[in-house]
Every structure is written in structure tokens, then in C-alpha cells.
Design an enzyme around this catalytic site. Structure first.
Site, PDB file in Angstrom:
ATOM      1  N   HIS B 129     -19.343 -34.345  19.120  1.00 56.00           N
ATOM      2  CA  HIS B 129     -19.458 -33.170  18.289  1.00 56.00           C
ATOM      3  C   HIS B 129     -20.948 -33.017  17.957  1.00 56.00           C
ATOM      4  O   HIS B 129     -21.675 -34.006  17.876  1.00 56.00           O
ATOM      5  CB  HIS B 129     -18.645 -33.484  17.025  1.00 56.00           C
ATOM      6  CG  HIS B 129     -18.512 -32.394  16.056  1.00 56.00           C
ATOM      7  ND1 HIS B 129     -19.288 -32.322  14.923  1.00 56.00           N
ATOM      8  CD2 HIS B 129     -17.685 -31.344  16.012  1.00 56.00           C
ATOM      9  CE1 HIS B 129     -18.929 -31.263  14.226  1.00 56.00           C
ATOM     10  NE2 HIS B 129     -17.955 -30.645  14.869  1.00 56.00           N
ATOM     11  N   ASP B 208     -17.825 -41.812  14.473  1.00 56.65           N
ATOM     12  CA  ASP B 208     -17.498 -40.508  13.910  1.00 56.65           C
ATOM     13  C   ASP B 208     -15.987 -40.430  13.765  1.00 56.65           C
ATOM     14  O   ASP B 208     -15.267 -40.230  14.731  1.00 56.65           O
ATOM     15  CB  ASP B 208     -18.016 -39.408  14.850  1.00 56.65           C
ATOM     16  CG  ASP B 208     -17.653 -38.007  14.357  1.00 56.65           C
ATOM     17  OD1 ASP B 208     -16.996 -37.900  13.293  1.00 56.65           O
ATOM     18  OD2 ASP B 208     -18.026 -37.038  15.035  1.00 56.65           O
ATOM     19  N   GLN B 211     -12.119 -36.859  13.191  1.00 57.05           N
ATOM     20  CA  GLN B 211     -10.765 -36.577  13.668  1.00 57.05           C
ATOM     21  C   GLN B 211      -9.862 -37.800  13.474  1.00 57.05           C
ATOM     22  O   GLN B 211      -8.737 -37.683  13.008  1.00 57.05           O
ATOM     23  CB  GLN B 211     -10.784 -36.195  15.160  1.00 57.05           C
ATOM     24  CG  GLN B 211     -11.610 -34.964  15.493  1.00 57.05           C
ATOM     25  CD  GLN B 211     -11.029 -33.671  14.951  1.00 57.05           C
ATOM     26  OE1 GLN B 211      -9.821 -33.565  14.739  1.00 57.05           O
ATOM     27  NE2 GLN B 211     -11.873 -32.691  14.712  1.00 57.05           N
ATOM     28  N   LYS B 234     -10.960 -32.141   6.634  1.00 54.86           N
ATOM     29  CA  LYS B 234     -10.013 -32.337   7.746  1.00 54.86           C
ATOM     30  C   LYS B 234      -8.874 -33.270   7.345  1.00 54.86           C
ATOM     31  O   LYS B 234      -7.876 -33.368   8.024  1.00 54.86           O
ATOM     32  CB  LYS B 234     -10.740 -32.891   8.974  1.00 54.86           C
ATOM     33  CG  LYS B 234     -11.730 -31.864   9.518  1.00 54.86           C
ATOM     34  CD  LYS B 234     -12.410 -32.272  10.795  1.00 54.86           C
ATOM     35  CE  LYS B 234     -13.538 -31.286  11.048  1.00 54.86           C
ATOM     36  NZ  LYS B 234     -14.081 -31.267  12.353  1.00 54.86           N
ATOM     37  N   CYS B 372     -18.123 -26.782  18.878  1.00 53.44           N
ATOM     38  CA  CYS B 372     -19.290 -27.596  18.520  1.00 53.44           C
ATOM     39  C   CYS B 372     -19.425 -28.798  19.445  1.00 53.44           C
ATOM     40  O   CYS B 372     -19.828 -29.881  19.000  1.00 53.44           O
ATOM     41  CB  CYS B 372     -19.245 -28.035  17.050  1.00 53.44           C
ATOM     42  SG  CYS B 372     -19.346 -26.649  15.914  1.00 53.44           S
TER      43      CYS B 372
END
Lengths: 155, 415
Positions: B129, B208, B211, B234, B372
Site C-alpha cells: 500500500h 503493515d 488489513q 478498518k 493505493c
């Protein structure tokens, strides 16, 4: 259900036969050799691109072609542009772009001309706010080309 | 406990917690398949934030009065909730940021500028991302002699571990920063393996989790990860708050990023000394109400159980694989063995934006574009972008079936 059905009718208005034919027609697609003006418009969010090349003789646009990739609205708008700006002065061509932008914002246009009737197929985007940039991308590239700027963006 | 909750996972009941899911779009029931971009909010989160503003709001860490003490306590309780959510060793390892992007920028500035040496490089993957790419490009371009390299992604959309190994081999990698779950391919990366390989090569690791943290339980101590980032919005929480986990020893060694109030120890006109983590990295008034909302969101998913959520989503992923691959002309991006509820695809002959507009008319929200992750789309030859359906804990199989049906209709419409 009626609201849903209306939604679908709008969809058919947006993707009118005229617009879809324009998006798919190869006419005016390509790049002029040694154009007198050219610019590329990018929509960085979706990757849509319109590469516009123009020939001017004095104060008249004699040739216009585009190549690019993107959604049917962006490509139809570019095709329409290349059709309508031929024989026009840069000022007249820019005015058409401004008319497209005003239509896309849902503003009424007072003047009537054959060009505005033809451009009206893009006016349906006013019901689809997220698609306004698609309709105006090619016209931003036109402004850039006429201003001698090589690249522009919908953002 | 998870087993018990899993048995009682009732998506119909869960959907009732999300007021927006009973609204209509253009006269159609909302089918929200863009949770990967931002998830909807349960009423528990909305209520907690409202309650905090109505009954317990004041600035934190600075008021010597009851209300400020209550607000400070709520803010720090949120930190504790995040600590337990990630199984961090102590609450001081949890730094609140504006979002996941804020966490990456913080590490790029503080760790990158403060602790990486000239000649060292940061290693990211091709499927990152932009939040985990652009800050490192800026670090590379800052004239500090710090490089940036890229681990390849295989054609099936998985991290190429051979390439990772090769790029770690010369010992110049100071930090490996890789997604825990791709926001386009849905691929879950083998975090434990990546971390072991990187540590053996002397590199630190940042994951990261924007998600991944939404879809499965994360244990930063078991992973032995050095930095972990995720964002509140999220995880069914509010916008405006994100989280950076960092190992205490690392945080203590890192210089501050933003300077200002709350991050200092002593200040004279000439110079300042800085507070310890986490305050050192939280200059200015923090996102007080948002921290309360994030706390409520964590309580919400914990009450359901991350195991139960993961099990539900695995069922959805299997179902989506079956029904989406049956849609004529549809090609899915990536075919990772371990994948979460994110499906990006191309539909033959239909541009993603046109498709998104079409689906919207049926109340279906999907993402169109490059999500993105522009380099990843270039990697798969999809410069024009893709369409992405992403799931949340409230997603149903019926919604996926409806999507598949409308995709077929769309292909006919645009034929």
C-alpha cells in the site's frame, strides 16, 4: 422498487448508445505526427489516461487525435473532443470544455449550438458525482495542450 | 472461549449492530463490500464516543481536575486495550498515531533517520500500500545515503521468499517493512518466516497490519516483530486514530518525530529534553474521543472473538472463490494459498469505474481503481486498475452471491 428502477434508467442514460459508440469507435484514435500541441491527462486515482495531440494552423485547430485508456466515459469524452474541436479556434475549444465542466456540475447552459447538443450526452454525469472527472479529463488535457503544458491531472 | 463464540457467530444478529446496514442506497438495500477501504461502525462504538463527549470530555494529561482525570484514564485505558489486542508486553509500547500512514511516517523519520546508517537500506515488497512505500521513498531521497529495495511478488500473488532471502544476503538491509495482508491480493504473508529471516540477517521488521489486524488475531510477542501498524477505521473504529506498536528498547532509542506539547520532559527557550515513549511520539492533544472509539471497537471484536471472525471470513473467502471464479470473463488477481476477504479482479470488457457505477445502482459498494497500490497493478499489467470487493465481519454469503449475479449482468450490459 420504483427508486431502483429509476436508478437503472439513469444508468442507461449515462451509458447511452451514442456515448458507448463513441467510446468504442477507433475514429480519431492515435497520435498526430509532429503535433503543434500535445498533452497528457491522467487520473491518478483510477489510472485513466488521455493523450491528446493537436495541429493548429494560425488560430484554427485543424487536427485532433487521442490515445488513452480508461472507462467508457473518459474515452467517449475524448473522442467527442477530437470530433468537435476541429475547425475551432483555441478559445472556442476551451469554451466547449468549460461547457462540459458546467454541465457536469449540473449547471444549466443558456446558449444552444449543434456542439452543445452533441456535448449534452456527457451531461448525465451530473447524476454521478464520482464520474465527473472521467468526463472532464480530456478537456483538461486540451487546456493543458493549448497552454503549452505537457501533463495535467484530474486531481 | 473462541470455540464457544464461533459456534454462536450469528451474522444476522451482528448486522443489527451496524445501523448503516439497514439503510438503503438508491432504494436498494446497502451491500457494503468496501470494508478494506474503511469498515462500518457498530452502535457500540458510536455510543461510546457519544457518551465520552456528553459526559467525560476534557483534555488529557494536563488538567488537575476530575474531568481531565476521567478523560486521561479513558485514553490510557484505550492504550491498554490495544496492548492486550496485540499482546504487547506493556502499554508503553503502544503509540497512537493519526492512522497507519502516520505510523509509517513516524518510523521512517524516527527510526529511519535516527537509527539507520548510510549504506543501509529499507526493504519493502511490490505489493505494498502507498503508506508503506512513499515514506520510504522520501527517506531514500533525503540525502542520508539510505537505500530502498523491493522484494518481488510471485505471479500467484505471494511474497517471493527466495527473493527476500537473496536481498537480505548482503547484510545491508536495516529494516524490512512488509504488509501482513495485501489490500489488493488478499494474500496473507508468512510473517513469522519473514521476521526470522530478517532477524537472522540483522534487520528489523515492520509489519503493515492495516488489513490483517481486522481479520485475525495478532500476537506481536509471538511474532517477535519490531514494529506493527494498523488503523482504527478498518477495525470498525473511528477515523483519525491509528496504532504503532514498537518494542520498548527500540522506542526508547528513537528520536522524536513531531515536537510540541506532551512529548517533552523539560523545556527552556534554548532546548528541550524529551519524555519516554509513548509520550515522546504523541505531541499535542491526541485523538481523545477516537481512542475511546477504538477501545470500544476492540471490545466489540473481542466479544465476538477474533477466532470466530477469522472462521466466518474463511467461510466467506471459500464461498467467494467458488462463486466469483464461476463468473464468465472474470479474472482474479492473485491466487495465494492463505488469503483474507479481499478480492480484486478484472471483468473482461468492462472498465472498473464503469463496473463500479453499474454495481452502485444495485446498492453494491466496491472499490474501483488502484487501491493505493499502483506499483502492484503495474506488476500485474493492470495500469488501468481493478475492481475490489472486500469483506467485513458483517458480510454474508448472500451478498457475495448477489455481487456475482450483478457482475454477470454488468458484463451483459457492457457487451
Amino acid at each position: 422498487m420504483s427508486a431502483g428502477a429509476a436508478g437503472f434508467e439513469e444508468l442507461q442514460d449515462l451509458y447511452s448508445k451514442v456515448l458507448r459508440d463513441l467510446a468504442r469507435t477507433p475514429i480519431h484514435r492515435g497520435r498526430l505526427e509532429n503535433p503543434t500541441a500535445a498533452a497528457r491527462g491522467d487520473n491518478p486515482m483510477c489510472g485513466d489516461r488521455v493523450d491528446l495531440s493537436l495541429n493548429l494552423a494560425g488560430q484554427v485547430i485543424t487536427e485532433a487525435m487521442f490515445q488513452g485508456r480508461g472507462c467508457e466515459i473518459s474515452q467517449a469524452s475524448a473522442a467527442l473532443l477530437t470530433e468537435l474541436v476541429r475547425g475551432k479556434s483555441p478559445a472556442e475549444a476551451r469554451a466547449m470544455g468549460q461547457a462540459v465542466a458546467r454541465m457536469a456540475r449540473g449547471e444549466a447552459l443558456d446558449a444552444t449550438s449543434p456542439e452543445l447538443d452533441r456535448l449534452a450526452i456527457l451531461s448525465v454525469v451530473k447524476k454521478f458525482p464520482s464520474r465527473v472527472k472521467c468526463a472532464t479529463l480530456a478537456w483538461r488535457a486540451l487546456d493543458a495542450a493549448l497552454a503549452g503544458v505537457k501533463e495535467t491531472s484530474s486531481e | 472461549m473462541d470455540t464457544h463464540v464461533a459456534a454462536s457467530f450469528d451474522v444476522t444478529r451482528i448486522r443489527q449492530d451496524f445501523p448503516i446496514l439497514s439503510t438503503q442506497v438508491r432504494g436498494k438495500p446497502l451491500v457494503f463490500l468496501d470494508s478494506g477501504a474503511s469498515a462500518q461502525k457498530p452502535r457500540q462504538v458510536i455510543a461510546a464516543m457519544t457518551r465520552a463527549m456528553e459526559t467525560a470530555y476534557a483534555n488529557v494529561h494536563r488538567g488537575a481536575y476530575h474531568l481531565s482525570e476521567v478523560a486521561t484514564e479513558a485514553h490510557e485505558a484505550a492504550r491498554g486495550a490495544v496492548q492486550r489486542f496485540l499482546n504487547a508486553a506493556e502499554p508503553e509500547e503502544i503509540i497512537f498515531t493519526g492512522n497507519a500512514t502516520g505510523a509509517f511516517n513516524l518510523v521512517a523519520h524516527s527510526f529511519g533517520r535516527g537509527m539507520l546508517k548510510p549504506g543501509q537500506c529499507v526493504l519493502v515488497s511490490e505489493m505494498e500500500h502507498h503508506a508503506n512505500l512513499v515514506p520510504w521513498q522520501m527517506l531514500r531521497d533525503a540525502g542520508l545515503g539510505i537505500g530502498l529495495r523491493f522484494v518481488r511478488v510471485t505471479d500467484s500473488g505471494e511474497l517471493d521468499l527466495d527473493d527476500l532471502s537473496a536481498k537480505l544476503a548482503d547484510g545491508t538491509v536495516g529494516l524490512v517493512s512488509i504488509t501482513h495482508m495485501s489490500n489488493v491480493l488478499g494474500s496473507v504473508t508468512p510473517a513469522a518466516t519473514i521476521i526470522r529471516m530478517a532477524h537472522e540477517a540483522g534487520a528489523r521488521v515492520m509489519l503493515d497490519g492495516s488489513q490483517a489486524a481486522v481479520h485475525r488475531a495478532v500476537d506481536v510477542q509471538a511474532l517477535d516483530v519490531d514494529f506493527y501498524a494498523f488503523t482504527g477505521h478498518k477495525l470498525y473504529g473511528p477515523t483519525g486514530i491509528g496504532v504503532l506498536y514498537g518494542k520498548r528498547a527500540l522506542l526508547d532509542a528513537m528520536p522524536p518525530f513531531f515536537g510540541g506539547g506532551d512529548m517533552i520532559e523539560t523545556v527552556t527557550l534554548e532546548r528541550s529534553t524529551f519524555a519516554a515513549a509513548p509520550a515522546r511520539f504523541e505531541a499535542g492533544t491526541p485523538a481523545i474521543i477516537e481512542a475511546v472509539g477504538l477501545h470500544a471497537a476492540i471490545d466489540y471484536v473481542n466479544a465476538i472473538g477474533m477466532g470466530a471472525i477469522e472462521a466466518h471470513e474463511r467461510g466467506l473467502v471459500d464461498h467467494a472463490m467458488r462463486v466469483l471464479t464461476e463468473v464468465e470473463g472474470l479474472s482474479l488477481l492473485g491466487a495465494a494459498q492463505d488469503r483474507g476477504g479481499v478480492f480484486a479482479f478484472a471483468l473482461d470488457g468492462v472498465h472498473p469505474h464503469d463496473l463500479s457505477t453499474y454495481l452502485d445502482r444495485s446498492g453494491i459498494c466496491v472499490r474501483a481503481g488502484r487501491h493505493c497500490a499502483e506499483p502492484l497493478h503495474a506488476r500485474f499489467g493492470l495500469e488501468g486498475g481493478s475492481t475490489r470487493a472486500s469483506f467485513g465481519l458483517y458480510t454474508t454469503r448472500e451478498e457475495i452471491d448477489f455481487l456475482a449475479q450483478k457482475l454477470t449482468d454488468a458484463r451483459r450490459f457492457f457487451a
